[in-house]
Scaffold this motif. Structure first.
Motif, PDB file in Angstrom:
ATOM      1  N   THR A 160       0.807  -1.219   0.000  1.00 18.12           N
ATOM      2  CA  THR A 160       0.000   0.000   0.000  1.00 18.12           C
ATOM      3  C   THR A 160       0.842   1.272   0.000  1.00 18.12           C
ATOM      4  N   TYR A 161       2.161   1.137   0.061  1.00 15.10           N
ATOM      5  CA  TYR A 161       3.032   2.297  -0.087  1.00 15.10           C
ATOM      6  C   TYR A 161       3.282   2.639  -1.558  1.00 15.10           C
ATOM      7  N   VAL A 162       2.888   1.760  -2.471  1.00 12.48           N
ATOM      8  CA  VAL A 162       3.292   1.931  -3.865  1.00 12.48           C
ATOM      9  C   VAL A 162       2.478   3.034  -4.548  1.00 12.48           C
ATOM     10  N   PRO A 163       3.126   3.942  -5.283  1.00 16.72           N
ATOM     11  CA  PRO A 163       2.382   4.951  -6.034  1.00 16.72           C
ATOM     12  C   PRO A 163       1.572   4.325  -7.176  1.00 16.72           C
ATOM     13  N   LEU A 164       0.549   5.031  -7.596  1.00 15.06           N
ATOM     14  CA  LEU A 164      -0.350   4.514  -8.637  1.00 15.06           C
ATOM     15  C   LEU A 164       0.248   4.653 -10.032  1.00 15.06           C
ATOM     16  N   GLN A 165       1.275   5.461 -10.172  1.00 10.31           N
ATOM     17  CA  GLN A 165       1.734   5.916 -11.489  1.00 10.31           C
ATOM     18  C   GLN A 165       2.316   4.819 -12.377  1.00 10.31           C
ATOM     19  N   ASN A 166       2.609   3.663 -11.844  1.00  8.91           N
ATOM     20  CA  ASN A 166       3.113   2.546 -12.643  1.00  8.91           C
ATOM     21  C   ASN A 166       2.476   1.283 -12.079  1.00  8.91           C
ATOM     22  N   SER A 167       1.200   1.095 -12.364  1.00  6.36           N
ATOM     23  CA  SER A 167       0.480  -0.040 -11.778  1.00  6.36           C
ATOM     24  C   SER A 167      -0.544  -0.601 -12.755  1.00  6.36           C
ATOM     25  N   ALA A 168      -0.915  -1.864 -12.533  1.00 12.88           N
ATOM     26  CA  ALA A 168      -1.921  -2.560 -13.347  1.00 12.88           C
ATOM     27  C   ALA A 168      -2.983  -3.120 -12.417  1.00 12.88           C
ATOM     28  N   TRP A 169      -4.246  -3.034 -12.832  1.00 14.66           N
ATOM     29  CA  TRP A 169      -5.372  -3.432 -11.978  1.00 14.66           C
ATOM     30  C   TRP A 169      -6.356  -4.287 -12.752  1.00 14.66           C
ATOM     31  N   ARG A 170      -6.969  -5.237 -12.068  1.00 17.88           N
ATOM     32  CA  ARG A 170      -8.108  -5.926 -12.642  1.00 17.88           C
ATOM     33  C   ARG A 170      -9.235  -4.905 -12.711  1.00 17.88           C
ATOM     34  N   ALA A 171      -9.668  -4.601 -13.911  1.00 15.74           N
ATOM     35  CA  ALA A 171     -10.562  -3.459 -14.117  1.00 15.74           C
ATOM     36  C   ALA A 171     -11.877  -3.591 -13.366  1.00 15.74           C
ATOM     37  N   ALA A 172     -12.419  -4.785 -13.289  1.00 13.31           N
ATOM     38  CA  ALA A 172     -13.690  -4.974 -12.591  1.00 13.31           C
ATOM     39  C   ALA A 172     -13.558  -4.617 -11.120  1.00 13.31           C
ATOM     40  N   ASP A 173     -12.444  -5.001 -10.498  1.00 12.82           N
ATOM     41  CA  ASP A 173     -12.218  -4.667  -9.094  1.00 12.82           C
ATOM     42  C   ASP A 173     -12.062  -3.165  -8.914  1.00 12.82           C
ATOM     43  N   LEU A 174     -11.354  -2.546  -9.844  1.00  6.45           N
ATOM     44  CA  LEU A 174     -11.129  -1.106  -9.737  1.00  6.45           C
ATOM     45  C   LEU A 174     -12.432  -0.328  -9.876  1.00  6.45           C
ATOM     46  N   ARG A 175     -13.295  -0.763 -10.785  1.00 11.30           N
ATOM     47  CA  ARG A 175     -14.600  -0.100 -10.922  1.00 11.30           C
ATOM     48  C   ARG A 175     -15.421  -0.256  -9.647  1.00 11.30           C
ATOM     49  N   ALA A 176     -15.359  -1.438  -9.012  1.00 11.81           N
ATOM     50  CA  ALA A 176     -16.123  -1.669  -7.787  1.00 11.81           C
ATOM     51  C   ALA A 176     -15.617  -0.807  -6.634  1.00 11.81           C
ATOM     52  N   LEU A 177     -14.307  -0.588  -6.584  1.00 12.68           N
ATOM     53  CA  LEU A 177     -13.720   0.195  -5.498  1.00 12.68           C
ATOM     54  C   LEU A 177     -13.872   1.691  -5.735  1.00 12.68           C
ATOM     55  N   GLY A 178     -13.566   2.134  -6.957  1.00 16.14           N
ATOM     56  CA  GLY A 178     -13.623   3.548  -7.280  1.00 16.14           C
ATOM     57  C   GLY A 178     -12.559   4.357  -6.551  1.00 16.14           C
ATOM     58  N   PHE A 179     -12.527   5.645  -6.842  1.00 15.79           N
ATOM     59  CA  PHE A 179     -11.613   6.580  -6.183  1.00 15.79           C
ATOM     60  C   PHE A 179     -12.407   7.460  -5.233  1.00 15.79           C
ATOM     61  N   ASP A 180     -11.812   7.790  -4.092  1.00 17.46           N
ATOM     62  CA  ASP A 180     -12.451   8.695  -3.144  1.00 17.46           C
ATOM     63  C   ASP A 180     -12.067  10.124  -3.515  1.00 17.46           C
ATOM     64  N   PRO A 181     -13.000  10.933  -4.017  1.00 20.66           N
ATOM     65  CA  PRO A 181     -12.656  12.285  -4.467  1.00 20.66           C
ATOM     66  C   PRO A 181     -12.241  13.210  -3.326  1.00 20.66           C
ATOM     67  N   ARG A 182     -12.476  12.788  -2.079  1.00 23.27           N
ATOM     68  CA  ARG A 182     -12.104  13.628  -0.941  1.00 23.27           C
ATOM     69  C   ARG A 182     -10.608  13.603  -0.677  1.00 23.27           C
ATOM     70  N   ILE A 183      -9.887  12.658  -1.285  1.00 23.43           N
ATOM     71  CA  ILE A 183      -8.473  12.482  -0.952  1.00 23.43           C
ATOM     72  C   ILE A 183      -7.619  12.537  -2.219  1.00 23.43           C
ATOM     73  N   PRO A 184      -7.609  13.662  -2.935  1.00 20.62           N
ATOM     74  CA  PRO A 184      -6.694  13.757  -4.076  1.00 20.62           C
ATOM     75  C   PRO A 184      -5.252  13.811  -3.587  1.00 20.62           C
ATOM     76  N   TYR A 185      -4.331  13.417  -4.421  1.00 21.85           N
ATOM     77  CA  TYR A 185      -2.890  13.376  -4.158  1.00 21.85           C
ATOM     78  C   TYR A 185      -2.466  12.182  -3.299  1.00 21.85           C
ATOM     79  N   ALA A 186      -3.391  11.526  -2.603  1.00 24.61           N
ATOM     80  CA  ALA A 186      -3.064  10.286  -1.889  1.00 24.61           C
ATOM     81  C   ALA A 186      -4.133   9.240  -2.182  1.00 24.61           C
ATOM     82  N   GLU A 187      -4.786   9.380  -3.348  1.00 23.94           N
ATOM     83  CA  GLU A 187      -5.852   8.446  -3.702  1.00 23.94           C
ATOM     84  C   GLU A 187      -5.308   7.037  -3.902  1.00 23.94           C
TER      85      GLU A 187
END
Length: 274
Positions: free
Chosen positions: A147-174
């Motif tokens: 969970t320390y890893v930055p998002l900028q070089n990562s791969a995700w199972r798209a279905a899981d990512l859609r289910a989780l989504g991004f929290d717009p309240r926490i930009p820069y540490a999303e």
């Protein structure tokens, strides 16, 4: 093989065509490249980007807000099985994509991530500090917990990512918030050291720019830690210091950022409760 979309979220970054050129040279070609552009991105830059695509299937879409907003808004348009994030200031070597997506494709992980390397020798103390800080994250922190890893070089199972989504309240540490929630939902992240990319930090040109960027991140990270109940553990954590004078400036920023984050997070929780 799974279908793969590589997304590059951009807000007027002239380094974008170089990122596209590196994707065109991949041995594992992406099935689609999505340029998630903010309204501030000039059309001339997007035209230059398309020219660098060398036959890649490129989609360009504009989204309101910044990079985080674009990533969140684009999720519903991802029809591929794997979604990969590459930043506009990064360049990938030819074997990068195949190495990064392999653990997700073969079921060993629900998301994977690789490190960065400096794209050039630093020319400012701010660029040098950023290089050292990234190296410390990937060498010392990520092996302890994904969970320390930055998002900028990562791969995700798209279905899981859609289910989780991004929290717009926490930009820069999303990325931290997303990865913690992914783990708690039963996901498994895997660090892939050989899936590295070059990171161009040539925009680290002034103290004011560097300080604003670090302060925004420190506030957002503190909010993510509060949201996910990890603040106490992080405060008690021992870390190897980055050997650079700017670490003392960051040490001064941290308590101020913590107070700022506490006030902001309490206000956000109060609004949600009403």
């Amino acid at each position: 093989m799974a279908t793969v979309c590589v997304e590059i979220a951009v807000r007027d970054d002239p380094r974008l065509p170089h990122a596209l050129a590196s994707l065109a040279a991949q041995t594992r070609r992406p099935d689609r490249v999505l340029i998630a552009a903010s309204p501030a991105t000039p059309e001339e830059l997007l035209a230059a980007t398309r020219a660098q695509g060398s036959g890649l299937p490129i989609d360009v879409a504009r989204y309101p807000g910044g990079v985080v907003d674009a990533r969140a808004a684009s999720l519903e348009q991802i029809r591929e099985e794997i979604l990969v994030f590459l930043d506009s200031d990064e360049r990938a070597p030819p074997e990068w994509l195949g190495r990064l997506v392999a653990p997700v494709e073969d079921g060993r992980a629900t998301f994977s991530a690789g490190p960065t390397r400096p794209a050039r020798a630093p020319t400012t103390p701010y660029e040098r500090y950023s290089d050292l800080l990234e190296a410390s994250i990937y060498d010392n922190l990520v092996p302890r917990r994904i969970t320390y890893v930055p998002l900028q070089n990562s791969a995700w199972r798209a279905a899981d990512l859609r289910a989780l989504g991004f929290d717009p309240r926490i930009p820069y540490a999303e990325d931290h918030d997303l990865e913690v929630r992914a783990e708690r939902a039963g996901g498994r992240g895997l660090f892939v050291p050989e899936a590295w990319v070059y990171h161009d930090k040539s925009d680290e040109t002034s103290f004011a720019r560097w300080a604003r960027k670090r302060y925004r991140y420190l506030v957002a990270m503190a909010m993510s830690l509060m949201k996910n109940g990890e603040l106490r553990g992080r405060l008690g954590e021992t870390r190897r210091p980055v050997r650079h004078p700017l670490r003392y400036v960051e040490a001064l920023l941290k308590p101020i950022a913590l107070v700022h984050a506490t006030i902001r997070w309490r206000r956000l929780r109060g609004r949600a409760a009403t």
